[in-house]
Write a protein that holds these residues in place. Structure first.
Motif, mmCIF file in Angstrom:
data_model
loop_
_atom_site.group_PDB
_atom_site.id
_atom_site.type_symbol
_atom_site.label_atom_id
_atom_site.label_comp_id
_atom_site.label_asym_id
_atom_site.label_seq_id
_atom_site.Cartn_x
_atom_site.Cartn_y
_atom_site.Cartn_z
ATOM 1 N N GLY A 53 -1.158 14.041 3.694
ATOM 2 C CA GLY A 53 -0.238 13.430 2.970
ATOM 3 C C GLY A 53 -0.577 11.548 2.208
ATOM 4 O O GLY A 53 -0.966 11.228 2.807
ATOM 5 N N PHE A 54 0.794 11.426 1.219
ATOM 6 C CA PHE A 54 0.157 9.873 1.083
ATOM 7 C C PHE A 54 0.883 9.269 2.427
ATOM 8 O O PHE A 54 2.247 10.301 2.790
ATOM 9 N N ALA A 55 1.081 8.338 2.596
ATOM 10 C CA ALA A 55 1.465 7.145 2.995
ATOM 11 C C ALA A 55 3.116 7.300 2.857
ATOM 12 O O ALA A 55 3.982 7.202 3.750
ATOM 13 N N ALA A 56 3.036 7.236 1.375
ATOM 14 C CA ALA A 56 4.521 7.388 1.326
ATOM 15 C C ALA A 56 5.869 8.458 1.637
ATOM 16 O O ALA A 56 7.009 8.501 1.839
ATOM 17 N N ASP A 57 4.517 9.763 1.741
ATOM 18 C CA ASP A 57 5.522 10.489 2.214
ATOM 19 C C ASP A 57 6.232 10.475 3.766
ATOM 20 O O ASP A 57 6.947 11.735 3.869
ATOM 21 N N HIS A 58 5.729 9.760 4.107
ATOM 22 C CA HIS A 58 5.801 9.429 5.822
ATOM 23 C C HIS A 58 7.344 8.069 5.618
ATOM 24 O O HIS A 58 7.012 7.110 7.022
ATOM 25 N N VAL A 59 7.639 8.123 4.914
ATOM 26 C CA VAL A 59 8.591 6.635 4.674
ATOM 27 C C VAL A 59 10.194 7.177 4.948
ATOM 28 O O VAL A 59 10.543 7.633 4.590
ATOM 29 N N ARG A 60 10.787 6.297 6.139
ATOM 30 C CA ARG A 60 12.502 7.008 6.294
ATOM 31 C C ARG A 60 13.163 5.782 6.013
ATOM 32 O O ARG A 60 14.427 6.865 5.636
ATOM 33 N N SER A 61 12.747 4.727 6.032
ATOM 34 C CA SER A 61 13.858 3.690 5.545
ATOM 35 C C SER A 61 12.994 3.070 4.726
ATOM 36 O O SER A 61 12.169 2.467 4.294
ATOM 37 N N VAL A 62 14.273 1.818 3.422
ATOM 38 C CA VAL A 62 13.588 0.913 2.801
ATOM 39 C C VAL A 62 14.255 -0.373 3.134
ATOM 40 O O VAL A 62 15.486 -0.066 2.725
ATOM 41 N N ASP A 63 14.552 -1.078 3.333
ATOM 42 C CA ASP A 63 14.767 -2.586 3.109
ATOM 43 C C ASP A 63 14.768 -3.528 2.063
ATOM 44 O O ASP A 63 13.648 -3.356 1.877
ATOM 45 N N ALA A 64 15.480 -3.615 1.087
ATOM 46 C CA ALA A 64 15.073 -4.051 -0.083
ATOM 47 C C ALA A 64 16.297 -4.973 -0.658
ATOM 48 O O ALA A 64 17.264 -4.646 -0.576
ATOM 49 N N TYR A 89 0.556 -1.252 -0.049
ATOM 50 C CA TYR A 89 -0.114 0.206 0.372
ATOM 51 C C TYR A 89 1.748 1.185 0.175
ATOM 52 O O TYR A 89 0.113 2.591 -1.124
ATOM 53 N N THR A 90 2.209 1.531 1.095
ATOM 54 C CA THR A 90 2.651 2.351 0.785
ATOM 55 C C THR A 90 3.688 2.500 0.180
ATOM 56 O O THR A 90 3.739 4.122 -0.909
ATOM 57 N N LEU A 91 4.030 1.444 -0.603
ATOM 58 C CA LEU A 91 4.564 1.748 -1.932
ATOM 59 C C LEU A 91 4.201 2.399 -2.813
ATOM 60 O O LEU A 91 4.969 3.019 -4.463
ATOM 61 N N GLY A 92 2.673 2.279 -2.996
ATOM 62 C CA GLY A 92 2.492 2.521 -3.716
ATOM 63 C C GLY A 92 1.584 3.925 -3.956
ATOM 64 O O GLY A 92 0.967 4.419 -4.629
ATOM 65 N N GLY A 122 7.315 3.158 -7.236
ATOM 66 C CA GLY A 122 7.213 2.641 -8.099
ATOM 67 C C GLY A 122 6.923 1.150 -7.577
ATOM 68 O O GLY A 122 7.071 -0.306 -8.628
ATOM 69 N N ARG A 123 6.965 1.382 -5.991
ATOM 70 C CA ARG A 123 5.955 0.238 -5.699
ATOM 71 C C ARG A 123 6.783 -1.801 -5.590
ATOM 72 O O ARG A 123 8.242 -1.232 -5.903
ATOM 73 N N ALA A 124 5.916 -2.676 -6.595
ATOM 74 C CA ALA A 124 7.355 -3.759 -7.243
ATOM 75 C C ALA A 124 8.517 -4.176 -8.416
ATOM 76 O O ALA A 124 8.828 -5.272 -8.194
ATOM 77 N N ASN A 125 8.607 -2.758 -9.222
ATOM 78 C CA ASN A 125 9.694 -3.031 -9.871
ATOM 79 C C ASN A 125 11.248 -2.500 -9.058
ATOM 80 O O ASN A 125 11.801 -3.290 -10.395
ATOM 81 N N PHE A 126 11.546 -2.616 -8.622
ATOM 82 C CA PHE A 126 12.640 -1.686 -7.964
ATOM 83 C C PHE A 126 13.129 -2.881 -7.040
ATOM 84 O O PHE A 126 14.673 -3.116 -6.792
ATOM 85 N N GLY A 127 13.293 -3.668 -7.190
ATOM 86 C CA GLY A 127 13.419 -4.262 -6.118
ATOM 87 C C GLY A 127 12.255 -5.972 -5.414
ATOM 88 O O GLY A 127 10.651 -4.762 -5.024
ATOM 89 N N VAL A 128 12.390 -6.351 -3.727
ATOM 90 C CA VAL A 128 11.461 -6.831 -3.062
ATOM 91 C C VAL A 128 11.775 -5.698 -2.179
ATOM 92 O O VAL A 128 12.526 -6.348 -1.227
ATOM 93 N N LEU A 155 12.029 3.639 -5.248
ATOM 94 C CA LEU A 155 10.795 2.376 -4.155
ATOM 95 C C LEU A 155 9.998 2.995 -3.775
ATOM 96 O O LEU A 155 8.557 2.279 -3.855
ATOM 97 N N LEU A 156 9.233 4.627 -3.348
ATOM 98 C CA LEU A 156 8.323 4.846 -2.880
ATOM 99 C C LEU A 156 7.725 5.667 -4.298
ATOM 100 O O LEU A 156 7.690 6.316 -4.815
#
Length: 449
Positions: A145-156, A131-134, A181-187, A178-179
Motif C-alpha cells: 500500500g501507500f506509505a501513508a497507510d503505515h503511519v502510527r502518529s504525527v507530531d505537527a 513523501y509520506t504526507l503526500g 493533505g501534505r503541508a496544508n494542516f501544519g508543519v 495530515l496523511l
C-alpha cells in the motif's frame, strides 16, 4: 543573519550570507525568495517560527530536500527542516520515529540491521516525511500500500502555533487530513511509521534500445495484467545523455528502462520477468536478488539538483493506442526531449487502509508521468505538457500530489488529486485548523467558506 524570537537555529533574510544555500533545494526551477528563512534545529524552533509568522500575517512554507517544490515561498517564511535528522528504530514494535529532515537513505540504512525496511520510494535522497504526507508510492506499494497507510502518529505544529502529538485516537480528523493533505494542516516535525519485515528484494532494471520500445510497451502493459501484488514495476522511456555519468552501453541512446521490485524469492522473480527478457537483447540487465539497502539502484535516479517541469495523470487502464500515443509524444524521434514514465498501481494501493487517511485516487491502475529537464531554451516545454494532458484527458482518474513537481502547481491539479468528497472534507477541516490559510505556499487546499 538576524535574530528571530526564541529560534535557536540559523535565521536568514535576503542579502545574508547563507540565504541562497538555505533556500535552494533539489528542484532549481522557480527558487524560493522568502522574506525570512528559519533553519530549524528542533520542533520548538518550528513552533516559535510559526508563532512569529502568524503574528505578522506571513504565509509559511516548509522544505527539506526540495524535490517537489509546488509554489515559491516568495515574501513568506520558509522553514527548512534539513537539520532535524533523528531516527529511532524500535525493532520489537517494527516502527521508526523519523524527524522532518530525514531522507529515505538514512531510514533504510538504520532499519536494515534489524531485518526491516520502510516503504520508501524510488529515490533514496527524497525526504521521508513530505513523501509520506503526500501518500507515498513506493518500491513495494502493490504489496503493502501507500506509505501513508503505515503511519502510527504525527507530531505537527498547527496554525495556532501548538505542537500536537496526533494519533487516530487523539484527533482522528486531523490525523486523516495530515496523511494525504501534505503541508496544508501544519508543519510536521516527526512521524512514527511502521516498518516491514523485508531484508531483500528481487529487483533491478532492464534497459532496451529504441527499436524495441514499441514491443516493450506492449509486452509490459499486458504483463502487468498477470503479475501478483508482490510485483511492483514501472517503465520509463528516456533519452540518455552521452556523458560519463551513465553506463557506456546507454549513452546517447533513447531507451526503455523497465524497473522491477519483487518481494518474493529470486527463483519466482526470474520466472515472472522471463516474458520481459524474451522481448529481445538488453543493453543493461541488473535484475537479481539484492539487499534492500541497494534498492535505490532499481530506478537509479540522478542525485544532482536540476531544473525540471513534471506532471502526471492517473488512469484506470493503459490500452495499446495510449501506449502508441505516448511514444509519438516523447519517444524516439519525437521533436521534444522528455521522460515518460508509467507506474503500475493497484494491488494493496487499491484497498482501504486499516486507519483511514485522505490519500486519493486509489482506484487508478497506472500513473503516467512526463518530466522535462529545463535549460536555457525552454521553448516547447509548456506546449508539450499541454499536449500530454490533452492526450490523457479522456481516461484520466486524477493526479498524484507527490508527482506534481512545480513550480506553480495549479488549484485544479491539486483538486484532481482527491475524490470530490475527500476534497470537500479537507477544505472544511482546513477552515477549522487553518482558517487564514497560513499554510498556503504548497499544494494548497483553500479553507471552505
Amino acid at each position: 543573519m538576524s535574530a528571530y524570537g526564541t529560534v535557536r537555529g540559523a535565521v536568514f533574510e535576503p542579502g545574508d550570507e547563507g540565504y541562497d544555500a538555505a533556500r535552494t533545494g533539489f528542484q532549481t526551477a522557480g527558487p524560493h525568495r522568502p522574506a525570512v528563512i528559519v533553519v530549524a534545529e528542533d520542533a520548538e524552533d518550528v513552533r516559535a517560527a510559526v508563532e512569529r509568522a502568524a503574528a505578522q500575517g506571513m504565509p509559511v512554507a516548509v522544505q527539506n530536500t526540495g524535490h517537489g517544490l509546488p509554489l515559491p515561498a516568495d515574501g513568506g517564511l520558509l522553514i527548512v527542516t534539513r537539520k532535524m535528522t533523528g531516527v529511532e528504530i524500535d525493532s520489537e514494535a517494527r516502527t521508526a520515529r523519523i524527524g522532518a529532515g530525514v531522507r529515505w537513505a538514512q531510514v533504510v540504512a538504520e532499519a536494515a540491521p534489524h531485518g526491516l525496511a520502510p516503504l520508501s520510494g524510488s529515490s533514496p535522497g527524497v525526504g521521508a516525511v513530505s513523501y509520506t504526507l503526500g501518500g507515498g508510492i513506493g518500491l513495494m506499494s502493490r504489496r503493502y500500500g501507500f506509505a501513508a497507510d503505515h503511519v502510527r502518529s504525527v507530531d505537527a505544529v498547527t496554525a495556532d502555533a501548538r505542537l500536537r502529538h496526533v494519533t487516530p485516537e487523539s484527533d482522528p480528523d486531523l490525523f486523516w487530513a495530515l496523511l494525504g493533505g501534505r503541508a496544508n494542516f501544519g508543519v510536521v516535525t516527526s512521524l512514527e511509521i511502521g516498518l516491514l519485515p523485508v531484508a531483500r528484494l528481487y529487483g533491478g532494471g532492464l534497459y532496451f534500445d529504441a527499436d524495441l520500445i514499441p514491443a516493450v510497451m506492449d509486452v509490459w502493459r499486458r504483463w502487468t495484467e498477470t503479475v501478483p501484488d508482490e510485483m511492483t514495476s514501472s517503465v520509463a522511456l528516456m533519452p540518455v545523455p552521452d556523458v560519463p555519468a551513465f553506463p557506456e552501453p546507454l549513452r546517447g541512446r533513447h531507451v526503455a528502462h523497465v524497473r522491477i521490485a519483487f518481494t518474493g524469492d529470486a527463483v519466482e522473480g526470474e520466472r515472472l520477468i522471463a516474458p520481459l527478457r524474451a522481448i529481445g537483447p538488453r543493453l543493461v540487465d541488473t535484475a537479481g536478488e539484492m539487499p534492500y539497502t541497494d534498492s535505490g539502484l532499481i530506478h537509479n535516479e540522478p542525485p544532482v539538483p536540476m531544473a525540471y517541469r513534471a506532471t502526471n495523470v492517473a488512469v484506470g487502464a493503459l490500452d495499446g493506442d495510449l501506449a502508441g500515443d505516448l511514444l509519438a509524444l516523447a519517444g524516439p524521434g519525437a521533436p521534444d526531449r522528455a521522460i515518460v514514465e508509467v507506474r503500475h498501481l493497484g494491488g494493496a494501493m487499491a484497498k482501504p487502509p486499516a486507519v483511514p487517511n485522505a490519500v486519493g485516487n486509489r482506484d487508478a491502475g497506472y500513473l503516467v508521468g512526463l518530466l522535462s529537464k529545463l535549460g536555457p531554451d525552454d521553448t516547447g516545454v509548456a506546449a508539450l505538457h499541454d499536449r500530454f494532458g490533452g492526450l490523457l484527458a479522456a481516461c484520466a482518474r486524477g493526479q498524484v500530489l507527490n508527482f506534481l513537481f512545480g513550480p506553480n502547481a495549479t488549484p485544479d491539479q491539486v483538486r484532481a488529486a482527491y475524490e470530490p468528497e475527500t476534497y470537500r472534507r479537507l477544505a472544511e477541516l482546513k477552515a477549522q485548523y487553518d482558517p487564514s490559510n497560513l499554510f498556503r505556499l504548497n499544494h494548497n487546499i483553500a479553507p471552505a467558506k
